[in-house]
Motif scaffolding. Structure first.
Motif, PDB file in Angstrom:
ATOM      1  N   GLY A  75     156.552  81.610 -25.813  1.00 31.02           N
ATOM      2  CA  GLY A  75     155.151  81.306 -26.048  1.00 31.02           C
ATOM      3  C   GLY A  75     154.239  82.275 -25.321  1.00 31.02           C
ATOM      4  O   GLY A  75     154.698  83.240 -24.694  1.00 31.02           O
ATOM      5  N   SER A  76     152.943  81.978 -25.384  1.00 25.45           N
ATOM      6  CA  SER A  76     151.947  82.874 -24.802  1.00 25.45           C
ATOM      7  C   SER A  76     151.174  82.267 -23.644  1.00 25.45           C
ATOM      8  O   SER A  76     150.533  82.997 -22.897  1.00 25.45           O
ATOM      9  N   TYR A  77     151.217  80.940 -23.508  1.00 26.69           N
ATOM     10  CA  TYR A  77     150.273  80.306 -22.581  1.00 26.69           C
ATOM     11  C   TYR A  77     150.898  79.078 -21.940  1.00 26.69           C
ATOM     12  O   TYR A  77     151.511  78.257 -22.623  1.00 26.69           O
ATOM     13  N   ILE A  78     150.726  78.962 -20.622  1.00 29.26           N
ATOM     14  CA  ILE A  78     151.236  77.805 -19.886  1.00 29.26           C
ATOM     15  C   ILE A  78     150.099  76.953 -19.334  1.00 29.26           C
ATOM     16  O   ILE A  78     150.225  75.753 -19.174  1.00 29.26           O
ATOM     17  N   GLY A  79     148.958  77.554 -19.094  1.00 28.90           N
ATOM     18  CA  GLY A  79     147.921  77.021 -18.217  1.00 28.90           C
ATOM     19  C   GLY A  79     147.485  75.583 -18.342  1.00 28.90           C
ATOM     20  O   GLY A  79     147.120  74.979 -17.341  1.00 28.90           O
ATOM     21  N   GLU A  80     147.476  74.993 -19.539  1.00 28.16           N
ATOM     22  CA  GLU A  80     146.948  73.638 -19.684  1.00 28.16           C
ATOM     23  C   GLU A  80     148.000  72.552 -19.496  1.00 28.16           C
ATOM     24  O   GLU A  80     147.726  71.389 -19.735  1.00 28.16           O
ATOM     25  N   ASN A  81     149.203  72.931 -19.098  1.00 26.86           N
ATOM     26  CA  ASN A  81     150.291  71.958 -18.999  1.00 26.86           C
ATOM     27  C   ASN A  81     150.941  72.058 -17.623  1.00 26.86           C
ATOM     28  O   ASN A  81     151.756  72.945 -17.361  1.00 26.86           O
ATOM     29  N   LYS A  82     150.584  71.147 -16.735  1.00 27.30           N
ATOM     30  CA  LYS A  82     151.122  71.163 -15.371  1.00 27.30           C
ATOM     31  C   LYS A  82     152.626  70.882 -15.358  1.00 27.30           C
ATOM     32  O   LYS A  82     153.366  71.436 -14.530  1.00 27.30           O
ATOM     33  N   THR A  83     153.077  70.028 -16.272  1.00 29.68           N
ATOM     34  CA  THR A  83     154.512  69.747 -16.349  1.00 29.68           C
ATOM     35  C   THR A  83     155.282  70.998 -16.728  1.00 29.68           C
ATOM     36  O   THR A  83     156.348  71.297 -16.168  1.00 29.68           O
ATOM     37  N   PHE A  84     154.748  71.751 -17.678  1.00 29.01           N
ATOM     38  CA  PHE A  84     155.366  72.997 -18.119  1.00 29.01           C
ATOM     39  C   PHE A  84     155.472  73.970 -16.941  1.00 29.01           C
ATOM     40  O   PHE A  84     156.537  74.538 -16.667  1.00 29.01           O
ATOM     41  N   ALA A  85     154.366  74.176 -16.235  1.00 32.77           N
ATOM     42  CA  ALA A  85     154.360  75.097 -15.101  1.00 32.77           C
ATOM     43  C   ALA A  85     155.358  74.652 -14.026  1.00 32.77           C
ATOM     44  O   ALA A  85     156.116  75.475 -13.480  1.00 32.77           O
ATOM     45  N   ARG A  86     155.392  73.347 -13.735  1.00 26.64           N
ATOM     46  CA  ARG A  86     156.291  72.849 -12.693  1.00 26.64           C
ATOM     47  C   ARG A  86     157.745  73.056 -13.093  1.00 26.64           C
ATOM     48  O   ARG A  86     158.572  73.516 -12.277  1.00 26.64           O
ATOM     49  N   LYS A  87     158.080  72.731 -14.337  1.00 28.55           N
ATOM     50  CA  LYS A  87     159.464  72.875 -14.790  1.00 28.55           C
ATOM     51  C   LYS A  87     159.897  74.343 -14.810  1.00 28.55           C
ATOM     52  O   LYS A  87     161.042  74.676 -14.478  1.00 28.55           O
ATOM     53  N   TYR A  88     158.981  75.210 -15.191  1.00 24.97           N
ATOM     54  CA  TYR A  88     159.290  76.643 -15.203  1.00 24.97           C
ATOM     55  C   TYR A  88     159.576  77.151 -13.798  1.00 24.97           C
ATOM     56  O   TYR A  88     160.601  77.786 -13.541  1.00 24.97           O
ATOM     57  N   LEU A  89     158.694  76.837 -12.858  1.00 15.52           N
ATOM     58  CA  LEU A  89     158.850  77.330 -11.493  1.00 15.52           C
ATOM     59  C   LEU A  89     160.043  76.696 -10.786  1.00 15.52           C
ATOM     60  O   LEU A  89     160.616  77.276  -9.865  1.00 15.52           O
ATOM     61  N   ALA A  90     160.442  75.502 -11.224  1.00 15.09           N
ATOM     62  CA  ALA A  90     161.595  74.826 -10.627  1.00 15.09           C
ATOM     63  C   ALA A  90     162.914  75.238 -11.271  1.00 15.09           C
ATOM     64  O   ALA A  90     163.982  74.758 -10.860  1.00 15.09           O
ATOM     65  N   GLY A  91     162.844  76.095 -12.286  1.00 14.91           N
ATOM     66  CA  GLY A  91     164.066  76.545 -12.942  1.00 14.91           C
ATOM     67  C   GLY A  91     164.642  75.554 -13.928  1.00 14.91           C
ATOM     68  O   GLY A  91     165.810  75.669 -14.315  1.00 14.91           O
ATOM     69  N   GLU A  92     163.828  74.596 -14.380  1.00 14.88           N
ATOM     70  CA  GLU A  92     164.323  73.572 -15.299  1.00 14.88           C
ATOM     71  C   GLU A  92     164.173  73.972 -16.758  1.00 14.88           C
ATOM     72  O   GLU A  92     164.735  73.322 -17.646  1.00 14.88           O
ATOM     73  N   VAL A  93     163.406  75.025 -17.025  1.00 18.88           N
ATOM     74  CA  VAL A  93     163.230  75.494 -18.387  1.00 18.88           C
ATOM     75  C   VAL A  93     163.076  77.011 -18.355  1.00 18.88           C
ATOM     76  O   VAL A  93     162.480  77.571 -17.428  1.00 18.88           O
ATOM     77  N   GLU A  94     163.658  77.674 -19.339  1.00 22.58           N
ATOM     78  CA  GLU A  94     163.541  79.122 -19.458  1.00 22.58           C
ATOM     79  C   GLU A  94     162.322  79.449 -20.307  1.00 22.58           C
ATOM     80  O   GLU A  94     162.093  78.816 -21.344  1.00 22.58           O
ATOM     81  N   VAL A  95     161.541  80.444 -19.882  1.00 22.18           N
ATOM     82  CA  VAL A  95     160.280  80.760 -20.552  1.00 22.18           C
ATOM     83  C   VAL A  95     160.192  82.261 -20.814  1.00 22.18           C
ATOM     84  O   VAL A  95     160.291  83.069 -19.888  1.00 22.18           O
ATOM     85  N   GLU A  96     160.020  82.619 -22.065  1.00 23.26           N
ATOM     86  CA  GLU A  96     159.736  84.001 -22.448  1.00 23.26           C
ATOM     87  C   GLU A  96     158.264  84.088 -22.830  1.00 23.26           C
ATOM     88  O   GLU A  96     157.857  83.579 -23.870  1.00 23.26           O
ATOM     89  N   LEU A  97     157.461  84.714 -21.975  1.00 25.91           N
ATOM     90  CA  LEU A  97     156.041  84.877 -22.257  1.00 25.91           C
ATOM     91  C   LEU A  97     155.825  86.134 -23.096  1.00 25.91           C
ATOM     92  O   LEU A  97     156.339  87.209 -22.786  1.00 25.91           O
ATOM     93  N   VAL A  98     155.042  85.977 -24.171  1.00 23.16           N
ATOM     94  CA  VAL A  98     154.840  87.036 -25.154  1.00 23.16           C
ATOM     95  C   VAL A  98     153.341  87.189 -25.396  1.00 23.16           C
ATOM     96  O   VAL A  98     152.635  86.178 -25.519  1.00 23.16           O
ATOM     97  N   PRO A  99     152.821  88.412 -25.462  1.00 21.37           N
ATOM     98  CA  PRO A  99     151.412  88.573 -25.837  1.00 21.37           C
ATOM     99  C   PRO A  99     151.108  87.818 -27.130  1.00 21.37           C
ATOM    100  O   PRO A  99     151.927  87.807 -28.061  1.00 21.37           O
ATOM    101  N   GLN A 100     149.951  87.197 -27.191  1.00 20.99           N
ATOM    102  CA  GLN A 100     149.670  86.261 -28.274  1.00 20.99           C
ATOM    103  C   GLN A 100     149.743  86.899 -29.663  1.00 20.99           C
ATOM    104  O   GLN A 100     150.348  86.343 -30.593  1.00 20.99           O
ATOM    105  N   GLY A 101     149.157  88.068 -29.811  1.00 23.41           N
ATOM    106  CA  GLY A 101     149.221  88.740 -31.106  1.00 23.41           C
ATOM    107  C   GLY A 101     150.634  89.160 -31.465  1.00 23.41           C
ATOM    108  O   GLY A 101     151.038  89.120 -32.637  1.00 23.41           O
ATOM    109  N   THR A 102     151.401  89.561 -30.451  1.00 28.25           N
ATOM    110  CA  THR A 102     152.793  89.932 -30.680  1.00 28.25           C
ATOM    111  C   THR A 102     153.596  88.725 -31.130  1.00 28.25           C
ATOM    112  O   THR A 102     154.438  88.820 -32.039  1.00 28.25           O
ATOM    113  N   LEU A 103     153.342  87.570 -30.512  1.00 28.10           N
ATOM    114  CA  LEU A 103     154.056  86.355 -30.918  1.00 28.10           C
ATOM    115  C   LEU A 103     153.749  86.015 -32.371  1.00 28.10           C
ATOM    116  O   LEU A 103     154.656  85.678 -33.145  1.00 28.10           O
ATOM    117  N   ALA A 104     152.483  86.104 -32.750  1.00 23.57           N
ATOM    118  CA  ALA A 104     152.105  85.827 -34.139  1.00 23.57           C
ATOM    119  C   ALA A 104     152.841  86.762 -35.091  1.00 23.57           C
ATOM    120  O   ALA A 104     153.376  86.333 -36.128  1.00 23.57           O
TER     121      ALA A 104
END
Length: 249
Positions: A75-104
């Motif tokens: 995905g492109s954005y984490i900011g509005e989801n505290k659960t997402f950010a917490r799980k990412y930083l805790a190693g509970e979910v793998e996250v590939e951040l992609v520029p928004q236009g590139t993802l589209a």
């Protein structure tokens, strides 16, 4: 030729453990909440999700995150989801951040059968050079980092190679649809929904209004990309959240 199914539960019944999902929506706009809830109830685990953002706390894809059903997010954005950010930083979910236009474009390319393309977005950054943390370890170190990508110059300008995306399923929401899967989207919900629909091998669309036929001139996504259609009830169609509620003084 008819693609209408009786319920959201029936539509997602074959989403199994380990499946990949492309999911439409941007913020709270155009999110296929009814289909997401049906997936939550069905309970598949270790899902890989491709979506601009992973919902919000208590809503959209955030519900699947909270239930521990998602293993990886592109995905492109984490900011509005505290659960997402917490799980990412805790190693509970793998996250590939992609520029928004590139993802589209990765979603669109996958849907068009284009395996890869070059773009200038991300050249000279960790997007191209690698090393972005995909997954953290429990102690905060980087367990999995992004690989370096091929960079090639065109007309003297560097471009990075990006892969097209296809997924097992796609979940999208449309304003109107017909029994053959042709869809029309409302305003901002047209952002990622058509692209997600193109990328899915099995695309499921929840529609606010099911009509007998659409004028071909108004079709924004042809039914060739859609395999299942779920007609929402008036109550389901009207249930739309407000991301940033503001009032006048």
């Amino acid at each position: 030729m008819g693609k209408v199914v009786a319920s959201a539960a029936t539509a997602v019944a074959d989403v199994r453990d380990g499946a990949s999902l492309a999911v439409g929506g941007f913020g709270l706009s155009g999110v296929p909440n009814v289909l997401i809830e049906a997936v939550r109830v069905a309970g598949p685990r270790e899902l890989s999700v491709v979506s601009n953002n992973c919902g919000v706390d208590g809503g959209g894809l955030g519900l699947l995150l909270e239930a521990g059903m998602i293993a990886r997010v592109t995905g492109s954005y984490i900011g509005e989801n505290k659960t997402f950010a917490r799980k990412y930083l805790a190693g509970e979910v793998e996250v590939e951040l992609v520029p928004q236009g590139t993802l589209a474009e990765r979603l669109r390319a996958g849907g068009c059968g284009i395996p890869a393309f070059y773009t200038p977005a991300g050249v000279g950054t960790a997007v191209a050079e690698g090393g972005m943390p995909w997954r953290y370890a429990a102690d905060g170190t980087v367990a999995v980092a992004s690989p370096a990508k091929e960079v090639r110059a065109f007309d003297g300008v560097d471009h990075v190679l990006e892969r097209g995306i296809t997924t097992d399923f796609a979940l999208v929401r449309a304003l109107r649809g017909d029994p053959y899967g042709n869809l029309v989207f409302a305003k901002a919900s047209r952002n990622f929904n058509p692209l997600a629909a193109m990328a899915g091998r099995t695309t499921i669309a929840e529609v606010e209004e099911l009509v007998d036929a659409l004028d071909p001139e108004e079709v924004q996504l042809p039914g060739v990309f859609v395999q299942r259609v779920v007609a929402l009830t008036p109550e389901q169609a009207a249930a739309k959240g407000i991301e940033k509620r503001t009032v006048r003084a």
